[in-house]
Design a protein around this motif. Structure first.
Motif: not given
Length: 289
Positions: A213-219, A251-269
């Motif tokens: 990503t180009h968005h460091p705030e994701i970390a 991460v735990a498998k049940d967290e993946v969907k929510a984490i991906k959603k947060d990542i793509l909200a910050a950086d759709p690419k």
């Protein structure tokens, strides 16, 4: 690997699923296991054994009440280490189990002619039920409560070793008091039960995420929202020759969907790679519930 009991917001939907899972577990024992005169693992198995040895002459099935009585001191031990939502949902689960164990009729004869089929169905249904309870922020009580307490007090404590040791003692007693077949068939139930829980309870499955990503705030988002460590590198795109941030986390498998959603909200690419079936040692925090 450390263990952390992460608070999970209470909703009526979660409460309903905890009730459903608890009913499934208790019914699996009453309908499929008890008619075979076999013993579930953990505190429920101990309650069954006490009932057989001391209260077999009582027409009312006391296994549920004995299980409740054995859970009370464990609740007291684990109370300070549990978040309040987990405590309530676990209390709800044990209460529902007690009702079903006490009120659900036990067949006089096994429902199926094949003994092994009864055992496998009991293990799959019971494991699925407990998996539903765990996934929705509660636990089925018993050794789970003891595990919460001991995990908070002993750094290198292993819940798996505790369960294995307890059940080894329980089934050794069953083999001595009854026969070897009772112990062996009961062990088959516990093995099937454990496999079913692992399939239902995604907190037990670790996933490695690699994020470009180009968005460091994701970390910071991952570390703050999910209490997960992140390792960062500076990378360069071979085609664009542009600098990019590379983050790796587990991460735990049940967290993946929510984490991906947060990542793509910050950086759709953002470019995300997920690896399953990994082994983790070191400072990984396991969010059991």
């Amino acid at each position: 690997m450390s263990v952390h009991y992460q608070p999970m917001p209470f909703t009526y939907k979660r409460g309903a699923f905890v009730i459903l899972g608890s009913i499934l577990y208790a019914l699996s024992v009453n309908i499929f296991l008890t008619p075979l005169k076999l013993y579930a693992g953990g505190i429920v198995g101990l309650a069954q054994l006490i009932k057989t040895l001391g209260f077999s002459h009582v027409s009312f099935d006391l296994a549920g009440m004995i299980n409740l009585a054995l859970n009370i001191p464990l609740f007291i031990l684990a109370y300070k280490a549990m978040n309040k939502r987990m405590f309530f949902l676990t209390l709800l689960s044990v209460g529902i189990q007690t009702l079903v164990f006490s009120l659900a009729p036990i067949p006089l004869h096994p429902l199926l002619d094949d003994k092994l089929a009864n055992i496998l169905i009991a293990g799959l249904l019971g494991g699925a039920g407990c998996g539903i309870v765990l996934t929705n922020g509660g636990s089925a009580g018993g050794l789970d409560l003891l595990g919460v307490y001991l995990t908070e007090h002993f750094e290198n404590f292993s819940v798996g070793i505790m369960n294995l040791s307890f059940n080894a003692v329980l089934y050794t007693i069953c083999a001595i008091l009854f026969n070897l077949g009772t112990a062996i068939y009961s062990i088959i139930f516990v093995a099937t039960f454990a496999l079913a829980i692992d399939r239902m309870h995604y907190q037990n499955v670790e996933i490695e995420l690699m994020i470009f990503t180009h968005h460091p705030e994701i970390a910071q988002t991952i570390m703050h929202n999910y209490t997960r460590g992140v390792t960062a590198w500076e990378g360069t795109g071979a085609y664009t020759n542009a600098a990019t941030h590379v983050f790796v986390t587990v991460v735990a498998k049940d967290e993946v969907k929510a984490i991906k959603k947060d990542i793509l909200a910050a950086d759709p690419k953002a470019f995300i790679i997920a690896h399953e079936n990994i082994q983790v040692t070191g400072g990984y925090i396991k969010h059991l519930i």
